[in-house]
Scaffold this motif. Sequence first.
Motif, PDB file in Angstrom:
ATOM      1  N   THR A  56       0.842  -1.198   0.000  1.00 53.89           N
ATOM      2  CA  THR A  56       0.000   0.000   0.000  1.00 53.89           C
ATOM      3  C   THR A  56       0.874   1.244   0.000  1.00 53.89           C
ATOM      4  O   THR A  56       1.796   1.364   0.810  1.00 53.89           O
ATOM      5  N   GLU A  57       0.577   2.173  -0.899  1.00 48.77           N
ATOM      6  CA  GLU A  57       1.317   3.434  -0.885  1.00 48.77           C
ATOM      7  C   GLU A  57       0.903   4.227   0.351  1.00 48.77           C
ATOM      8  O   GLU A  57      -0.287   4.306   0.674  1.00 48.77           O
ATOM      9  N   VAL A  58       1.888   4.782   1.042  1.00 46.59           N
ATOM     10  CA  VAL A  58       1.615   5.607   2.218  1.00 46.59           C
ATOM     11  C   VAL A  58       2.178   6.994   1.937  1.00 46.59           C
ATOM     12  O   VAL A  58       3.346   7.147   1.582  1.00 46.59           O
ATOM     13  N   ARG A  59       1.332   8.006   2.095  1.00 44.26           N
ATOM     14  CA  ARG A  59       1.776   9.398   1.914  1.00 44.26           C
ATOM     15  C   ARG A  59       1.766  10.103   3.272  1.00 44.26           C
ATOM     16  O   ARG A  59       0.833   9.925   4.064  1.00 44.26           O
ATOM     17  N   LEU A  60       2.805  10.875   3.498  1.00 46.09           N
ATOM     18  CA  LEU A  60       2.913  11.664   4.724  1.00 46.09           C
ATOM     19  C   LEU A  60       2.550  13.100   4.361  1.00 46.09           C
ATOM     20  O   LEU A  60       3.124  13.674   3.436  1.00 46.09           O
ATOM     21  N   VAL A  61       1.586  13.665   5.096  1.00 47.55           N
ATOM     22  CA  VAL A  61       1.053  14.977   4.715  1.00 47.55           C
ATOM     23  C   VAL A  61       1.071  15.908   5.928  1.00 47.55           C
ATOM     24  O   VAL A  61       0.556  15.565   6.997  1.00 47.55           O
ATOM     25  N   TRP A  62       1.685  17.064   5.763  1.00 43.28           N
ATOM     26  CA  TRP A  62       1.742  18.070   6.819  1.00 43.28           C
ATOM     27  C   TRP A  62       0.889  19.271   6.423  1.00 43.28           C
ATOM     28  O   TRP A  62       0.977  19.763   5.296  1.00 43.28           O
ATOM     29  N   HIS A  63       0.104  19.756   7.365  1.00 45.23           N
ATOM     30  CA  HIS A  63      -0.682  20.976   7.164  1.00 45.23           C
ATOM     31  C   HIS A  63      -0.099  22.052   8.073  1.00 45.23           C
ATOM     32  O   HIS A  63      -0.149  21.914   9.300  1.00 45.23           O
ATOM     33  N   TYR A  64       0.468  23.078   7.486  1.00 46.82           N
ATOM     34  CA  TYR A  64       0.987  24.215   8.270  1.00 46.82           C
ATOM     35  C   TYR A  64      -0.082  25.290   8.266  1.00 46.82           C
ATOM     36  O   TYR A  64      -0.369  25.904   7.232  1.00 46.82           O
ATOM     37  N   LEU A  65      -0.704  25.481   9.442  1.00 44.32           N
ATOM     38  CA  LEU A  65      -1.931  26.270   9.489  1.00 44.32           C
ATOM     39  C   LEU A  65      -1.683  27.756   9.286  1.00 44.32           C
ATOM     40  O   LEU A  65      -2.423  28.418   8.564  1.00 44.32           O
ATOM     41  N   LEU A  66      -0.623  28.286   9.913  1.00 51.93           N
ATOM     42  CA  LEU A  66      -0.431  29.741   9.821  1.00 51.93           C
ATOM     43  C   LEU A  66      -0.030  30.189   8.417  1.00 51.93           C
ATOM     44  O   LEU A  66      -0.640  31.108   7.863  1.00 51.93           O
ATOM     45  N   PRO A  67       0.947  29.530   7.781  1.00 59.45           N
ATOM     46  CA  PRO A  67       1.216  29.941   6.393  1.00 59.45           C
ATOM     47  C   PRO A  67       0.215  29.319   5.402  1.00 59.45           C
ATOM     48  O   PRO A  67       0.316  29.594   4.208  1.00 59.45           O
ATOM     49  N   ASP A  68      -0.708  28.445   5.924  1.00 55.31           N
ATOM     50  CA  ASP A  68      -1.701  27.789   5.064  1.00 55.31           C
ATOM     51  C   ASP A  68      -1.022  27.020   3.933  1.00 55.31           C
ATOM     52  O   ASP A  68      -1.302  27.245   2.749  1.00 55.31           O
ATOM     53  N   ARG A  69      -0.116  26.137   4.310  1.00 48.88           N
ATOM     54  CA  ARG A  69       0.603  25.336   3.315  1.00 48.88           C
ATOM     55  C   ARG A  69       0.403  23.860   3.612  1.00 48.88           C
ATOM     56  O   ARG A  69       0.360  23.456   4.763  1.00 48.88           O
ATOM     57  N   VAL A  70       0.302  23.063   2.562  1.00 50.52           N
ATOM     58  CA  VAL A  70       0.231  21.614   2.699  1.00 50.52           C
ATOM     59  C   VAL A  70       1.448  21.037   1.991  1.00 50.52           C
ATOM     60  O   VAL A  70       1.741  21.415   0.847  1.00 50.52           O
ATOM     61  N   ARG A  71       2.168  20.162   2.688  1.00 50.03           N
ATOM     62  CA  ARG A  71       3.359  19.530   2.116  1.00 50.03           C
ATOM     63  C   ARG A  71       3.225  18.029   2.281  1.00 50.03           C
ATOM     64  O   ARG A  71       2.596  17.564   3.222  1.00 50.03           O
ATOM     65  N   SER A  72       3.847  17.283   1.389  1.00 56.13           N
ATOM     66  CA  SER A  72       3.784  15.833   1.520  1.00 56.13           C
ATOM     67  C   SER A  72       5.122  15.193   1.175  1.00 56.13           C
ATOM     68  O   SER A  72       5.992  15.830   0.570  1.00 56.13           O
ATOM     69  N   SER A  73       5.254  13.950   1.566  1.00 50.57           N
ATOM     70  CA  SER A  73       6.481  13.207   1.318  1.00 50.57           C
ATOM     71  C   SER A  73       6.140  11.725   1.364  1.00 50.57           C
ATOM     72  O   SER A  73       5.057  11.342   1.827  1.00 50.57           O
ATOM     73  N   THR A  74       7.042  10.902   0.889  1.00 54.10           N
ATOM     74  CA  THR A  74       6.886   9.443   0.990  1.00 54.10           C
ATOM     75  C   THR A  74       8.214   8.851   1.434  1.00 54.10           C
ATOM     76  O   THR A  74       9.248   9.519   1.376  1.00 54.10           O
ATOM     77  N   ARG A  75       8.170   7.613   1.879  1.00 49.54           N
ATOM     78  CA  ARG A  75       9.389   6.902   2.274  1.00 49.54           C
ATOM     79  C   ARG A  75       9.448   5.579   1.520  1.00 49.54           C
ATOM     80  O   ARG A  75       8.430   4.891   1.393  1.00 49.54           O
ATOM     81  N   SER A  76      10.650   5.212   1.080  1.00 50.92           N
ATOM     82  CA  SER A  76      10.845   3.902   0.454  1.00 50.92           C
ATOM     83  C   SER A  76      10.913   2.844   1.554  1.00 50.92           C
ATOM     84  O   SER A  76      11.127   3.166   2.741  1.00 50.92           O
ATOM     85  N   ALA A  77      10.759   1.591   1.152  1.00 49.26           N
ATOM     86  CA  ALA A  77      10.876   0.490   2.117  1.00 49.26           C
ATOM     87  C   ALA A  77      12.257   0.502   2.761  1.00 49.26           C
ATOM     88  O   ALA A  77      12.401   0.230   3.965  1.00 49.26           O
ATOM     89  N   GLN A  78      13.285   0.869   1.985  1.00 47.27           N
ATOM     90  CA  GLN A  78      14.653   0.911   2.538  1.00 47.27           C
ATOM     91  C   GLN A  78      14.774   2.024   3.578  1.00 47.27           C
ATOM     92  O   GLN A  78      15.430   1.855   4.609  1.00 47.27           O
ATOM     93  N   GLN A  79      14.155   3.175   3.310  1.00 44.22           N
ATOM     94  CA  GLN A  79      14.215   4.278   4.280  1.00 44.22           C
ATOM     95  C   GLN A  79      13.493   3.901   5.578  1.00 44.22           C
ATOM     96  O   GLN A  79      13.949   4.229   6.671  1.00 44.22           O
ATOM     97  N   ILE A  80      12.354   3.231   5.437  1.00 40.87           N
ATOM     98  CA  ILE A  80      11.602   2.815   6.623  1.00 40.87           C
ATOM     99  C   ILE A  80      12.423   1.820   7.439  1.00 40.87           C
ATOM    100  O   ILE A  80      12.497   1.907   8.672  1.00 40.87           O
ATOM    101  N   GLU A  81      13.070   0.880   6.760  1.00 39.72           N
ATOM    102  CA  GLU A  81      13.887  -0.108   7.480  1.00 39.72           C
ATOM    103  C   GLU A  81      15.068   0.576   8.174  1.00 39.72           C
ATOM    104  O   GLU A  81      15.410   0.247   9.307  1.00 39.72           O
ATOM    105  N   ALA A  82      15.692   1.550   7.493  1.00 38.28           N
ATOM    106  CA  ALA A  82      16.816   2.277   8.106  1.00 38.28           C
ATOM    107  C   ALA A  82      16.345   3.054   9.333  1.00 38.28           C
ATOM    108  O   ALA A  82      17.023   3.083  10.367  1.00 38.28           O
ATOM    109  N   LEU A  83      15.164   3.667   9.246  1.00 41.73           N
ATOM    110  CA  LEU A  83      14.618   4.406  10.390  1.00 41.73           C
ATOM    111  C   LEU A  83      14.338   3.451  11.546  1.00 41.73           C
ATOM    112  O   LEU A  83      14.629   3.758  12.707  1.00 41.73           O
ATOM    113  N   ARG A  84      13.766   2.294  11.221  1.00 48.87           N
ATOM    114  CA  ARG A  84      13.476   1.308  12.265  1.00 48.87           C
ATOM    115  C   ARG A  84      14.763   0.887  12.981  1.00 48.87           C
ATOM    116  O   ARG A  84      14.838   0.873  14.206  1.00 48.87           O
ATOM    117  N   ARG A  85      15.809   0.600  12.183  1.00 51.83           N
ATOM    118  CA  ARG A  85      17.093   0.183  12.773  1.00 51.83           C
ATOM    119  C   ARG A  85      17.688   1.292  13.635  1.00 51.83           C
ATOM    120  O   ARG A  85      18.136   1.061  14.754  1.00 51.83           O
TER     121      ARG A  85
END
Length: 147
Positions: A56-85
């Motif tokens: 399943t694709e997972v998207r990470l989404v940030w809402h910055y309320l004061l500047p009214d900006r929405v940003r997003s990012s994704t992580r690869s399986a390798q990045q997730i494994e590195a973060l876990r380690r």
Amino acid sequence: MQGVIDRLVRAPDGAIEIHDYKTSARAPSQRQLDADRQLALYQIGVTRNGAADRDTEVRLVWHYLLPDRVRSSTRSAQQIEALRRDTVAAIDRIEAAQAFEARPGPLCSWCEYRERCPASPHWNGEAEPAVRTGDATTPAAQLGLFR
Ligand code: SF4
């Protein structure tokens, strides 16, 4: 570890979106968000809880309320494994630590011990007797958490 996700969304294309709402006045750069750990750790939790499987694709989404900006990012399986380690290694280091030096900084303003911590700029000046725990005198002990 426990985390509280602000909003979890199943997008029309089937992806899972992890939404987080921020009140800071400035939105970080895309590079900073691509390296952000908070929502990526949520992604590990969502996958482990079965809300999303490995395909399943997972998207990470940030809402910055004061500047009214929405940003997003994704992580690869390798990045997730590195973060876990890296996170498991950090937990091992914390659990093995014998002394915990106070590290005063901007977060002191939000710390619930700020008036009782001698290292804090908000310290109320009252001396807290140090309590020794084994060979280490820890800030937690100095704050009376082990009494
Ligand atoms: S007030 Fe003391 S315990 Fe709290 S964040 Fe600052 S240095 Fe750490």
